[in-house]
Design a protein around this motif. Structure first.
Motif, PDB file in Angstrom:
ATOM      1  N   MET A  66       0.845  -1.200   0.000  1.00 20.48           N
ATOM      2  CA  MET A  66       0.000   0.000   0.000  1.00 20.48           C
ATOM      3  C   MET A  66       0.881   1.252   0.000  1.00 20.48           C
ATOM      4  O   MET A  66       1.774   1.386   0.823  1.00 20.48           O
ATOM      5  CB  MET A  66      -0.874  -0.031   1.268  1.00 20.48           C
ATOM      6  CG  MET A  66      -1.757   1.151   1.400  1.00 20.48           C
ATOM      7  SD  MET A  66      -3.415   0.806   0.890  1.00 20.48           S
ATOM      8  CE  MET A  66      -4.290   1.409   2.314  1.00 20.48           C
ATOM      9  N   GLU A  67       0.589   2.145  -0.927  1.00 17.46           N
ATOM     10  CA  GLU A  67       1.336   3.405  -1.005  1.00 17.46           C
ATOM     11  C   GLU A  67       0.471   4.520  -0.408  1.00 17.46           C
ATOM     12  O   GLU A  67      -0.752   4.494  -0.547  1.00 17.46           O
ATOM     13  CB  GLU A  67       1.639   3.736  -2.460  1.00 17.46           C
ATOM     14  CG  GLU A  67       2.553   2.729  -3.149  1.00 17.46           C
ATOM     15  CD  GLU A  67       3.936   2.710  -2.525  1.00 17.46           C
ATOM     16  OE1 GLU A  67       4.432   3.802  -2.182  1.00 17.46           O
ATOM     17  OE2 GLU A  67       4.506   1.607  -2.378  1.00 17.46           O
ATOM     18  N   TYR A  68       1.107   5.496   0.198  1.00 19.89           N
ATOM     19  CA  TYR A  68       0.335   6.569   0.848  1.00 19.89           C
ATOM     20  C   TYR A  68       0.548   7.945   0.226  1.00 19.89           C
ATOM     21  O   TYR A  68       0.131   8.945   0.786  1.00 19.89           O
ATOM     22  CB  TYR A  68       0.661   6.600   2.342  1.00 19.89           C
ATOM     23  CG  TYR A  68       0.015   5.462   3.093  1.00 19.89           C
ATOM     24  CD1 TYR A  68      -1.298   5.556   3.525  1.00 19.89           C
ATOM     25  CD2 TYR A  68       0.710   4.279   3.318  1.00 19.89           C
ATOM     26  CE1 TYR A  68      -1.903   4.508   4.188  1.00 19.89           C
ATOM     27  CE2 TYR A  68       0.117   3.220   3.987  1.00 19.89           C
ATOM     28  CZ  TYR A  68      -1.184   3.346   4.416  1.00 19.89           C
ATOM     29  OH  TYR A  68      -1.789   2.296   5.068  1.00 19.89           O
ATOM     30  N   GLU A  69       1.234   7.985  -0.926  1.00 23.92           N
ATOM     31  CA  GLU A  69       1.439   9.277  -1.589  1.00 23.92           C
ATOM     32  C   GLU A  69       0.316   9.507  -2.592  1.00 23.92           C
ATOM     33  O   GLU A  69      -0.122   8.557  -3.259  1.00 23.92           O
ATOM     34  CB  GLU A  69       2.773   9.292  -2.346  1.00 23.92           C
ATOM     35  CG  GLU A  69       3.993   8.945  -1.499  1.00 23.92           C
ATOM     36  CD  GLU A  69       4.451  10.076  -0.586  1.00 23.92           C
ATOM     37  OE1 GLU A  69       3.825  11.152  -0.592  1.00 23.92           O
ATOM     38  OE2 GLU A  69       5.440   9.851   0.146  1.00 23.92           O
ATOM     39  N   ASN A  70      -0.118  10.762  -2.692  1.00 23.15           N
ATOM     40  CA  ASN A  70      -1.116  11.116  -3.720  1.00 23.15           C
ATOM     41  C   ASN A  70      -2.412  10.341  -3.633  1.00 23.15           C
ATOM     42  O   ASN A  70      -2.920   9.870  -4.651  1.00 23.15           O
ATOM     43  CB  ASN A  70      -0.523  10.870  -5.115  1.00 23.15           C
ATOM     44  CG  ASN A  70       0.112  12.129  -5.614  1.00 23.15           C
ATOM     45  OD1 ASN A  70      -0.498  13.203  -5.567  1.00 23.15           O
ATOM     46  ND2 ASN A  70       1.351  12.005  -6.050  1.00 23.15           N
ATOM     47  N   VAL A 123       5.679   3.408  11.805  1.00 26.17           N
ATOM     48  CA  VAL A 123       4.410   3.361  11.061  1.00 26.17           C
ATOM     49  C   VAL A 123       4.624   3.845   9.621  1.00 26.17           C
ATOM     50  O   VAL A 123       5.560   4.598   9.339  1.00 26.17           O
ATOM     51  CB  VAL A 123       3.284   4.212  11.735  1.00 26.17           C
ATOM     52  CG1 VAL A 123       2.874   3.604  13.055  1.00 26.17           C
ATOM     53  CG2 VAL A 123       3.706   5.665  11.889  1.00 26.17           C
ATOM     54  N   SER A 124       3.724   3.395   8.743  1.00 23.37           N
ATOM     55  CA  SER A 124       3.880   3.713   7.315  1.00 23.37           C
ATOM     56  C   SER A 124       3.338   5.087   6.955  1.00 23.37           C
ATOM     57  O   SER A 124       3.730   5.657   5.934  1.00 23.37           O
ATOM     58  CB  SER A 124       3.149   2.671   6.471  1.00 23.37           C
ATOM     59  OG  SER A 124       3.665   1.403   6.734  1.00 23.37           O
ATOM     60  N   ALA A 125       2.389   5.587   7.724  1.00 19.05           N
ATOM     61  CA  ALA A 125       1.799   6.900   7.442  1.00 19.05           C
ATOM     62  C   ALA A 125       1.084   7.392   8.692  1.00 19.05           C
ATOM     63  O   ALA A 125       0.765   6.605   9.590  1.00 19.05           O
ATOM     64  CB  ALA A 125       0.809   6.811   6.282  1.00 19.05           C
ATOM     65  N   LEU A 126       0.846   8.699   8.712  1.00 21.48           N
ATOM     66  CA  LEU A 126       0.137   9.297   9.848  1.00 21.48           C
ATOM     67  C   LEU A 126      -0.963  10.212   9.318  1.00 21.48           C
ATOM     68  O   LEU A 126      -0.691  11.103   8.504  1.00 21.48           O
ATOM     69  CB  LEU A 126       1.129  10.119  10.688  1.00 21.48           C
ATOM     70  CG  LEU A 126       0.528  10.961  11.821  1.00 21.48           C
ATOM     71  CD1 LEU A 126      -0.014  10.060  12.931  1.00 21.48           C
ATOM     72  CD2 LEU A 126       1.577  11.914  12.401  1.00 21.48           C
ATOM     73  N   ALA A 127      -2.197   9.970   9.751  1.00 20.66           N
ATOM     74  CA  ALA A 127      -3.297  10.867   9.384  1.00 20.66           C
ATOM     75  C   ALA A 127      -3.459  11.895  10.498  1.00 20.66           C
ATOM     76  O   ALA A 127      -3.484  11.540  11.684  1.00 20.66           O
ATOM     77  CB  ALA A 127      -4.587  10.075   9.193  1.00 20.66           C
ATOM     78  N   VAL A 128      -3.576  13.166  10.113  1.00 21.30           N
ATOM     79  CA  VAL A 128      -3.715  14.227  11.115  1.00 21.30           C
ATOM     80  C   VAL A 128      -5.012  14.989  10.878  1.00 21.30           C
ATOM     81  O   VAL A 128      -5.193  15.616   9.830  1.00 21.30           O
ATOM     82  CB  VAL A 128      -2.529  15.219  11.065  1.00 21.30           C
ATOM     83  CG1 VAL A 128      -2.675  16.268  12.164  1.00 21.30           C
ATOM     84  CG2 VAL A 128      -1.198  14.490  11.192  1.00 21.30           C
ATOM     85  N   HIS A 129      -5.910  14.899  11.858  1.00 20.49           N
ATOM     86  CA  HIS A 129      -7.145  15.670  11.829  1.00 20.49           C
ATOM     87  C   HIS A 129      -6.815  17.050  12.422  1.00 20.49           C
ATOM     88  O   HIS A 129      -6.410  17.139  13.590  1.00 20.49           O
ATOM     89  CB  HIS A 129      -8.224  14.926  12.635  1.00 20.49           C
ATOM     90  CG  HIS A 129      -9.486  15.701  12.815  1.00 20.49           C
ATOM     91  ND1 HIS A 129     -10.452  15.327  13.720  1.00 20.49           N
ATOM     92  CD2 HIS A 129      -9.952  16.812  12.199  1.00 20.49           C
ATOM     93  CE1 HIS A 129     -11.455  16.203  13.652  1.00 20.49           C
ATOM     94  NE2 HIS A 129     -11.170  17.102  12.736  1.00 20.49           N
ATOM     95  N   GLY A 130      -7.038  18.098  11.640  1.00 24.93           N
ATOM     96  CA  GLY A 130      -6.607  19.428  12.046  1.00 24.93           C
ATOM     97  C   GLY A 130      -7.483  20.112  13.078  1.00 24.93           C
ATOM     98  O   GLY A 130      -7.767  21.309  12.944  1.00 24.93           O
ATOM     99  N   ARG A 131      -7.955  19.355  14.064  1.00 24.10           N
ATOM    100  CA  ARG A 131      -8.698  19.967  15.176  1.00 24.10           C
ATOM    101  C   ARG A 131      -8.166  19.439  16.489  1.00 24.10           C
ATOM    102  O   ARG A 131      -7.606  18.346  16.550  1.00 24.10           O
ATOM    103  CB  ARG A 131     -10.200  19.648  15.081  1.00 24.10           C
ATOM    104  CG  ARG A 131     -10.903  20.389  14.003  1.00 24.10           C
ATOM    105  CD  ARG A 131     -12.437  20.281  14.096  1.00 24.10           C
ATOM    106  NE  ARG A 131     -13.016  20.973  12.963  1.00 24.10           N
ATOM    107  CZ  ARG A 131     -13.110  20.453  11.745  1.00 24.10           C
ATOM    108  NH1 ARG A 131     -12.683  19.223  11.520  1.00 24.10           N
ATOM    109  NH2 ARG A 131     -13.613  21.156  10.752  1.00 24.10           N
TER     110      ARG A 131
END
Ligand code: FNR
Length: 300
Positions: A1-5, A153-161
């Motif tokens: 799994m790729e996380y770019e774009n 970890v392979s990627a990090l999701a950031v919720h901007g709140r």
């Protein structure tokens, strides 16, 4: 799994079940997160092939209720999001689903999360990722993000709140940008994407190439279409059709429909009242003129 774009469907409790994920993917979502499922629930499940509809079900022993349903078609893009406070239990749960999903994500909300991420990362062959909110100061968020990155970890999701922020408060894209600038792993920016053009806006504002959307997709899942949104009535009907064909839990289907209707119209009008009164998928099939889908499902 790729996380770019990547354009990413966010995790949404009671909404991100199989039909909604397939709907978002059909319109262009590259990665689709499932609703958060607590590890305690999953470890009480058996994995079963549902030959009638062609799904893979994780079914709670005793009650028979489906805790997680997926299918081959989404195997390369579905992310299993887990809520957990214990590394060993998290690993047990992750190992149960790892052959059927593309990645496992931890909804970060507990102090033991670093050791959980490390344990999963060391023992799993599929990517492990994490989703956070902003902390009080941008510096604190960056420090947290750096510690998470160190777990591998392979990627990090950031919720901007931040935790006290309300959904209607604007997401702080500039604080997501601070995280993006400090990490080398892909960051998935999340918050306040309501139109296709917003994907480009948040990418420019944060400096990342992957974007996650929750409410914008709930209100109209065709937000992922480069050509612009389809009429929400059509999207809603397609959601009902998929819910019928995949035998989705009636409570989840009703909840999702109610959220869609609430945004565009009112639950006081005849449609909303009829959805509230529906007891089964066959009721919804009649309401939305999808009897043929229901007959097809029954004859399968
Ligand atoms: C959420 N959110 C959420 N987050 C998460 O990590 N796990 C979850 O299960 C849920 N469930 C959930 C349900 C519903 C109905 C909403 C609206 C939100 C938060 C969500 O993934 C996202 O971070 C925020 O909603 C911000 O994105 P938007 O809505 O501004 O695109």
């Amino acid at each position: 799994m790729e996380y770019e774009n990547k354009l990413v469907l966010a995790p949404m409790v009671r909404i991100g079940t199989l039909p909604f994920r397939l709907l978002a993917a059909e319109y262009g979502a590259d990665i689709t997160y499932g609703e958060e499922i607590i590890d305690h629930k999953l470890v009480k499940c058996d994995r079963r092939l549902n030959e009638k509809i062609g799904s893979i079900d994780f079914v709670e022993k005793g009650t028979g209720s489906v805790v997680f349903r997926t299918c081959d078609e989404e195997k390369d893009r579905v992310v299993f999001q887990m809520g957990t406070s214990d590394a060993v239990r998290a690993l047990t749960a992750a190992q149960m689903v790892c052959k059927d999903v593309a990645a496992v994500d931890i909804n970060m909300g507990c102090p033991k999360s670093f050791s959980i991420l490390t344990t999963l990362r060391r023992n799993m062959s599929i990517p492990v990722t994490c989703k956070i909110r902003l902390l009080k100061s941008s510096q604190d968020t960056v420090e947290l993000a750096r510690r998470i990155e160190k777990t591998g970890v392979s990627a990090l999701a950031v919720h901007g709140r931040k935790v006290p922020d309300r959904p209607r408060d604007p997401a702080k894209w500039s604080e997501i940008a601070d995280v993006v600038a400090s990490l080398s792993i892909p960051v998935i920016a999340n918050g306040d994407v309501f139109d296709y053009d917003d994907f480009q806006r948040i990418k420019v504002a944060t400096g990342t190439s992957s974007v996650m959307v929750a409410r914008g997709a709930l209100w109209n899942a065709s937000i992922f279409c480069p050509k612009g949104k389809l009429p929400w009535e059509d999207v809603k009907r397609e959601y009902v059709r998929k819910s019928i064909l995949w035998d989705n839990d009636i409570k989840s289907t009703k909840h999702t429909l109610k959220e869609m209707i609430l945004h565009h119209s009112s639950l006081e009008l005849p449609e909303g009242k009829a959805v509230i009164k529906s007891d089964s998928l066959v009721d919804l099939a009649r309401l939305y003129g999808e009897e043929k889908s229901y007959d097809f499902f029954v004859k399968k």
